[in-house]
Scaffold this motif. Sequence first.
Motif, mmCIF file in Angstrom:
data_model
loop_
_atom_site.group_PDB
_atom_site.id
_atom_site.type_symbol
_atom_site.label_atom_id
_atom_site.label_comp_id
_atom_site.label_asym_id
_atom_site.label_seq_id
_atom_site.Cartn_x
_atom_site.Cartn_y
_atom_site.Cartn_z
ATOM 1 N N MET A 49 -82.413 -45.042 22.667
ATOM 2 C CA MET A 49 -82.085 -44.506 23.961
ATOM 3 C C MET A 49 -80.569 -44.586 24.117
ATOM 4 O O MET A 49 -79.934 -45.463 23.557
ATOM 5 N N GLU A 50 -80.002 -43.674 24.903
ATOM 6 C CA GLU A 50 -78.565 -43.737 25.105
ATOM 7 C C GLU A 50 -78.199 -43.512 26.563
ATOM 8 O O GLU A 50 -78.928 -42.853 27.308
ATOM 9 N N LEU A 51 -77.073 -44.100 26.954
ATOM 10 C CA LEU A 51 -76.491 -43.930 28.275
ATOM 11 C C LEU A 51 -75.052 -43.482 28.087
ATOM 12 O O LEU A 51 -74.339 -44.022 27.236
ATOM 13 N N GLN A 52 -74.623 -42.517 28.892
ATOM 14 C CA GLN A 52 -73.246 -42.050 28.830
ATOM 15 C C GLN A 52 -72.600 -42.252 30.184
ATOM 16 O O GLN A 52 -73.231 -42.035 31.220
ATOM 17 N N GLY A 53 -71.338 -42.670 30.167
ATOM 18 C CA GLY A 53 -70.621 -42.865 31.418
ATOM 19 C C GLY A 53 -69.240 -43.436 31.184
ATOM 20 O O GLY A 53 -68.715 -43.406 30.080
ATOM 21 N N THR A 54 -68.687 -43.981 32.254
ATOM 22 C CA THR A 54 -67.353 -44.564 32.238
ATOM 23 C C THR A 54 -67.467 -46.077 32.419
ATOM 24 O O THR A 54 -68.198 -46.531 33.299
ATOM 25 N N ILE A 55 -66.746 -46.824 31.588
ATOM 26 C CA ILE A 55 -66.743 -48.279 31.762
ATOM 27 C C ILE A 55 -66.015 -48.588 33.063
ATOM 28 O O ILE A 55 -64.821 -48.294 33.214
ATOM 29 N N TYR A 56 -66.719 -49.162 34.002
ATOM 30 C CA TYR A 56 -66.168 -49.530 35.299
ATOM 31 C C TYR A 56 -65.497 -50.905 35.224
ATOM 32 O O TYR A 56 -64.425 -51.108 35.782
ATOM 33 N N ALA A 57 -66.151 -51.849 34.523
ATOM 34 C CA ALA A 57 -65.612 -53.206 34.392
ATOM 35 C C ALA A 57 -66.152 -53.846 33.118
ATOM 36 O O ALA A 57 -67.236 -53.509 32.656
ATOM 37 N N ILE A 58 -65.362 -54.769 32.563
ATOM 38 C CA ILE A 58 -65.775 -55.566 31.404
ATOM 39 C C ILE A 58 -65.661 -57.026 31.791
ATOM 40 O O ILE A 58 -64.584 -57.492 32.183
ATOM 41 N N GLY A 59 -66.772 -57.744 31.700
ATOM 42 C CA GLY A 59 -66.786 -59.161 32.059
ATOM 43 C C GLY A 59 -66.309 -60.034 30.914
ATOM 44 O O GLY A 59 -66.112 -59.570 29.784
#
Length: 107
Positions: free
Chosen positions: A1-11
């Motif tokens: 499965m895949e999701l596409q988007g923009t990284i909003y934050a990295i913890g």
Amino acid sequence: MELQGTIYAIGPVQEVSEKFRKQEIILETLNGEYTQHIKIQFAQKKIDLLQTFAPGSEVVCQINIAGKLYKNKEGKEDSFTNIVCWKIDNVGTNVITNPTEDTSLPF
């Protein structure tokens, strides 16, 4: 499965136990006209995949959905779900294996 988007934050990297560490990102995606913020987990060696990414990066994440049963504080059975990424790529990035090679020659 895949999701596409923009990284909003990295913890930050979290040392959960002596044998387990994880790092999470929040991926911002569009679902129709609504923006969704989805937490995605990278575990163990997969944390290294995040080293070349920053908030604002447009990415495609290859994911698995994992769940586990447990007993809550009241002793009642419950479950939790994690979205676990095993591969992440920039959107639209073409990989060039040898950029100095001239491929315009006819032979």
